[in-house]
Design a protein around this motif. Sequence first.
Motif, PDB file in Angstrom:
ATOM      1  N   PHE A   6       0.843  -1.195   0.000  1.00  9.38           N
ATOM      2  CA  PHE A   6       0.000   0.000   0.000  1.00  9.38           C
ATOM      3  C   PHE A   6       0.878   1.245   0.000  1.00  9.38           C
ATOM      4  O   PHE A   6       1.728   1.412   0.870  1.00  9.38           O
ATOM      5  CB  PHE A   6      -0.915   0.017   1.227  1.00  9.38           C
ATOM      6  CG  PHE A   6      -1.957  -1.060   1.198  1.00  9.38           C
ATOM      7  CD1 PHE A   6      -3.182  -0.830   0.608  1.00  9.38           C
ATOM      8  CD2 PHE A   6      -1.704  -2.311   1.734  1.00  9.38           C
ATOM      9  CE1 PHE A   6      -4.150  -1.814   0.571  1.00  9.38           C
ATOM     10  CE2 PHE A   6      -2.659  -3.308   1.698  1.00  9.38           C
ATOM     11  CZ  PHE A   6      -3.887  -3.060   1.110  1.00  9.38           C
ATOM     12  N   VAL A   7       0.634   2.128  -0.983  1.00  4.59           N
ATOM     13  CA  VAL A   7       1.369   3.386  -1.049  1.00  4.59           C
ATOM     14  C   VAL A   7       0.504   4.544  -0.585  1.00  4.59           C
ATOM     15  O   VAL A   7       1.012   5.636  -0.332  1.00  4.59           O
ATOM     16  CB  VAL A   7       1.931   3.647  -2.462  1.00  4.59           C
ATOM     17  CG1 VAL A   7       3.040   2.666  -2.778  1.00  4.59           C
ATOM     18  CG2 VAL A   7       0.853   3.580  -3.512  1.00  4.59           C
ATOM     19  N   SER A   8      -0.789   4.332  -0.470  1.00  4.00           N
ATOM     20  CA  SER A   8      -1.709   5.315   0.100  1.00  4.00           C
ATOM     21  C   SER A   8      -2.972   4.567   0.519  1.00  4.00           C
ATOM     22  O   SER A   8      -3.065   3.360   0.358  1.00  4.00           O
ATOM     23  CB  SER A   8      -2.045   6.422  -0.901  1.00  4.00           C
ATOM     24  OG  SER A   8      -2.892   5.939  -1.915  1.00  4.00           O
ATOM     25  N   ALA A   9      -3.950   5.304   1.025  1.00  4.54           N
ATOM     26  CA  ALA A   9      -5.196   4.669   1.451  1.00  4.54           C
ATOM     27  C   ALA A   9      -5.982   4.125   0.258  1.00  4.54           C
ATOM     28  O   ALA A   9      -6.779   3.209   0.410  1.00  4.54           O
ATOM     29  CB  ALA A   9      -6.051   5.670   2.221  1.00  4.54           C
ATOM     30  N   ASN A  10      -5.735   4.669  -0.940  1.00  3.17           N
ATOM     31  CA  ASN A  10      -6.497   4.276  -2.119  1.00  3.17           C
ATOM     32  C   ASN A  10      -5.668   3.610  -3.197  1.00  3.17           C
ATOM     33  O   ASN A  10      -6.167   3.357  -4.288  1.00  3.17           O
ATOM     34  CB  ASN A  10      -7.175   5.511  -2.728  1.00  3.17           C
ATOM     35  CG  ASN A  10      -8.128   6.167  -1.770  1.00  3.17           C
ATOM     36  OD1 ASN A  10      -8.772   5.503  -0.981  1.00  3.17           O
ATOM     37  ND2 ASN A  10      -8.196   7.479  -1.808  1.00  3.17           N
ATOM     38  N   SER A  11      -4.415   3.322  -2.932  1.00  3.89           N
ATOM     39  CA  SER A  11      -3.540   2.786  -3.960  1.00  3.89           C
ATOM     40  C   SER A  11      -2.653   1.690  -3.393  1.00  3.89           C
ATOM     41  O   SER A  11      -2.036   1.859  -2.343  1.00  3.89           O
ATOM     42  CB  SER A  11      -2.678   3.910  -4.533  1.00  3.89           C
ATOM     43  OG  SER A  11      -1.785   3.414  -5.484  1.00  3.89           O
ATOM     44  N   ALA A  12      -2.592   0.581  -4.130  1.00  2.00           N
ATOM     45  CA  ALA A  12      -1.744  -0.533  -3.715  1.00  2.00           C
ATOM     46  C   ALA A  12      -1.204  -1.238  -4.951  1.00  2.00           C
ATOM     47  O   ALA A  12      -1.790  -1.182  -6.025  1.00  2.00           O
ATOM     48  CB  ALA A  12      -2.531  -1.522  -2.856  1.00  2.00           C
ATOM     49  N   HIS A  13      -0.086  -1.889  -4.764  1.00  2.00           N
ATOM     50  CA  HIS A  13       0.492  -2.721  -5.816  1.00  2.00           C
ATOM     51  C   HIS A  13       0.323  -4.169  -5.359  1.00  2.00           C
ATOM     52  O   HIS A  13       0.688  -4.519  -4.241  1.00  2.00           O
ATOM     53  CB  HIS A  13       1.963  -2.395  -6.022  1.00  2.00           C
ATOM     54  CG  HIS A  13       2.187  -1.010  -6.528  1.00  2.00           C
ATOM     55  ND1 HIS A  13       2.043  -0.681  -7.844  1.00  2.00           N
ATOM     56  CD2 HIS A  13       2.502   0.134  -5.883  1.00  2.00           C
ATOM     57  CE1 HIS A  13       2.284   0.606  -8.004  1.00  2.00           C
ATOM     58  NE2 HIS A  13       2.558   1.128  -6.814  1.00  2.00           N
ATOM     59  N   LEU A  14      -0.241  -4.991  -6.230  1.00  6.58           N
ATOM     60  CA  LEU A  14      -0.487  -6.383  -5.904  1.00  6.58           C
ATOM     61  C   LEU A  14       0.527  -7.250  -6.630  1.00  6.58           C
ATOM     62  O   LEU A  14       0.697  -7.140  -7.844  1.00  6.58           O
ATOM     63  CB  LEU A  14      -1.905  -6.778  -6.308  1.00  6.58           C
ATOM     64  CG  LEU A  14      -3.012  -5.896  -5.746  1.00  6.58           C
ATOM     65  CD1 LEU A  14      -4.348  -6.280  -6.342  1.00  6.58           C
ATOM     66  CD2 LEU A  14      -3.045  -5.982  -4.247  1.00  6.58           C
TER      67      LEU A  14
END
Length: 88
Positions: A28-36
Amino acid sequence: MESASTNQKINWADIKKYVITKNGLSLFVSANSAHLIPLASMSNADRDTLIRLVVSKVPQQKRNVLPSIFFYLLIFLVVIGIIQFMSK
């Protein structure tokens, strides 16, 4: 991170939180963004190396337990109050 369509550089300091499951790794790089990152397609050695790297580089945030303690204390006091009221 690199794929056929994009190339993106992410610093370890940009990653706020990680979640490791049986099938994947979420960064998670922010509350609304993640890399899976799918782990099922990796070899066991690569998977273990990646997990060790993430665990060592990204500090897992501690949950604030104060609201939980307050909630359970409130429930306890309400139950005790009900028992005292019923016993009179």
